[in-house]
Design a protein around this motif. Structure first.
Motif, short mmCIF file in Angstrom:
data_model
loop_
_atom_site.label_atom_id
_atom_site.label_comp_id
_atom_site.label_asym_id
_atom_site.label_seq_id
_atom_site.Cartn_x
_atom_site.Cartn_y
_atom_site.Cartn_z
N GLN A 126 0.94 -1.11 -0.18
CA GLN A 126 0.06 -0.09 -0.04
C GLN A 126 0.98 1.03 -0.11
O GLN A 126 0.70 2.23 -0.72
N GLN A 127 1.99 1.20 0.87
CA GLN A 127 2.76 2.42 0.80
C GLN A 127 3.47 2.56 -0.53
O GLN A 127 3.87 3.81 -0.98
N THR A 128 4.06 1.59 -1.08
CA THR A 128 4.68 1.69 -2.48
C THR A 128 3.71 1.85 -3.67
O THR A 128 4.37 1.93 -4.75
N ARG A 129 2.63 1.44 -3.54
CA ARG A 129 1.44 1.37 -4.66
C ARG A 129 1.89 0.26 -5.67
O ARG A 129 1.95 0.72 -6.85
N LYS A 130 2.57 -0.56 -5.02
CA LYS A 130 2.86 -1.80 -6.04
C LYS A 130 1.76 -3.07 -5.74
O LYS A 130 1.77 -3.11 -4.50
N PRO A 131 1.51 -3.83 -6.58
CA PRO A 131 0.59 -4.84 -6.30
C PRO A 131 1.31 -5.90 -5.71
O PRO A 131 2.39 -6.18 -5.46
N LEU A 132 0.39 -6.70 -4.95
CA LEU A 132 0.92 -7.79 -4.27
C LEU A 132 0.56 -9.25 -5.02
O LEU A 132 -0.25 -9.37 -5.58
N ILE A 133 1.77 -9.93 -4.82
CA ILE A 133 1.53 -11.44 -5.46
C ILE A 133 1.18 -12.38 -4.23
O ILE A 133 2.15 -12.55 -3.48
N ILE A 134 0.11 -12.91 -4.25
CA ILE A 134 -0.41 -13.71 -3.12
C ILE A 134 -0.17 -15.12 -3.23
O ILE A 134 -0.78 -15.65 -4.31
N HIS A 135 0.30 -15.65 -2.32
CA HIS A 135 0.44 -17.34 -2.32
C HIS A 135 -0.38 -17.80 -1.21
O HIS A 135 -0.37 -17.49 0.03
N THR A 136 -1.41 -18.68 -1.65
CA THR A 136 -2.16 -18.85 -0.64
C THR A 136 -2.42 -20.62 -0.86
O THR A 136 -2.81 -20.84 -1.75
N ARG A 137 -2.42 -21.31 0.41
CA ARG A 137 -2.62 -22.85 0.17
C ARG A 137 -3.28 -23.39 1.32
O ARG A 137 -2.70 -23.18 2.57
#
Ligand code: ZN
Ligand code: ZN
Length: 268
Positions: A126-137
């Motif tokens: 949110q601070q960098t305004r770069k998107p998240l790459i989410i790993h969920t298992r």
């Protein structure tokens, strides 16, 4: 034509292989790849790789499975994310798969450190305004709950991002899409037993879908069991094309366009 949105080209499997991999990518019309960081100790290599080639980019983050490594702070992630060619935060998220075998019999309540680490990444994104790459298992309920708690609800301050190597249900896909996230499919989509996942891939809107290899893992059929590399990502696109009765070129274009829309900095 094709874009591999998630690969680990700094892993030992690829040592000294870069000329061959890049030649294979060119032959397969795989124009771009996002090189994913899984611990701060490897970030310099991931970033240097992306800085060496104009069609590679990098992320910065610490994978939820990694222990006995440097724990990131928001400030450190923000600082590293400012380096050239870094366009995303991750991979990050939660992994409760095979707690007995893989986590020494600890329980999900013992995984508070994973949830804390995930929150750190969301705040850095949110601070960098770069998107998240989410790993969920095997952790989708907690993953979605934490994203909501941290303000990832498609509102203006949200970072957004992608659920990578998606293996969850249609309900989880719908919830992720509702939060404004993209869904990325890997070679698992081509595996014989993955019919439920193919049903999900048939339903996810084409303008919210990415494709990836997650190399060196998860090589698609017909290379299943071999070392994966980005030149195999067209097999994922081909599977989606068959499911949706569309030409593979249309899947290549849509997923490449989505890559540019999500990771805005790859265009500049
Ligand atoms: Zn992952
Ligand atoms: Zn990965």
């Amino acid at each position: 034509m094709f874009t591999d949105s998630h690969c680990h080209l700094t892993f030992p499997e690829f040592a000294d292989q870069m000329p061959q991999i890049r030649a294979a990518m060119a032959a397969a019309q795989v124009d771009r790849a996002l090189c994913i960081c899984t611990k701060l100790e490897e970030f310099d290599d991931v970033q240097a790789l992306a800085a060496s080639y104009d069609n590679f980019w990098a992320s910065v983050g610490v994978h939820p499975d990694n222990e006995d490594i440097a724990e990131p702070s928001v400030e450190e992630l923000v600082r590293l994310a400012a380096r050239p060619r870094v366009v995303a935060i991750g991979e990050t998220g939660l992994d409760y798969y095979q707690m007995e075998e893989r986590k020494g019999g600890r329980s999900i309540s013992d995984m508070e450190w994973q949830r804390d680490r995930f929150r750190v990444h969301i705040r850095a994104a949110q601070q960098t305004r770069k998107p998240l790459i989410i790993h969920t298992r095997e952790a989708s309920a907690d993953t979605l709950a934490i994203l909501r708690e941290e303000g990832e609800d498609a509102s203006p301050g949200a970072a957004g991002g992608v659920f990578h190597c998606f293996t969850e249900t249609a309900e989880v896909a719908r919830a992720a899409l509702d939060l404004g996230f993209y869904i990325s499919f890997s070679g698992i989509l081509t595996f014989k037993k993955a019919q439920d996942l193919r049903d999900v891939a048939a339903f996810v809107p084409l303008d919210r879908m990415l494709i990836e290899t997650d190399s060196p893992y998860l090589a698609p059929v017909p290379y299943r069991g071999k070392t994966n590399n980005p030149s195999y990502v067209p097999f994922v696109a081909q599977q989606i094309a068959e499911l949706r009765k569309m030409p593979v070129e249309a899947i290549a274009k849509a997923t490449s366009d989505n890559f540019e829309t999500l990771f805005r900095e790859v265009k500049s």
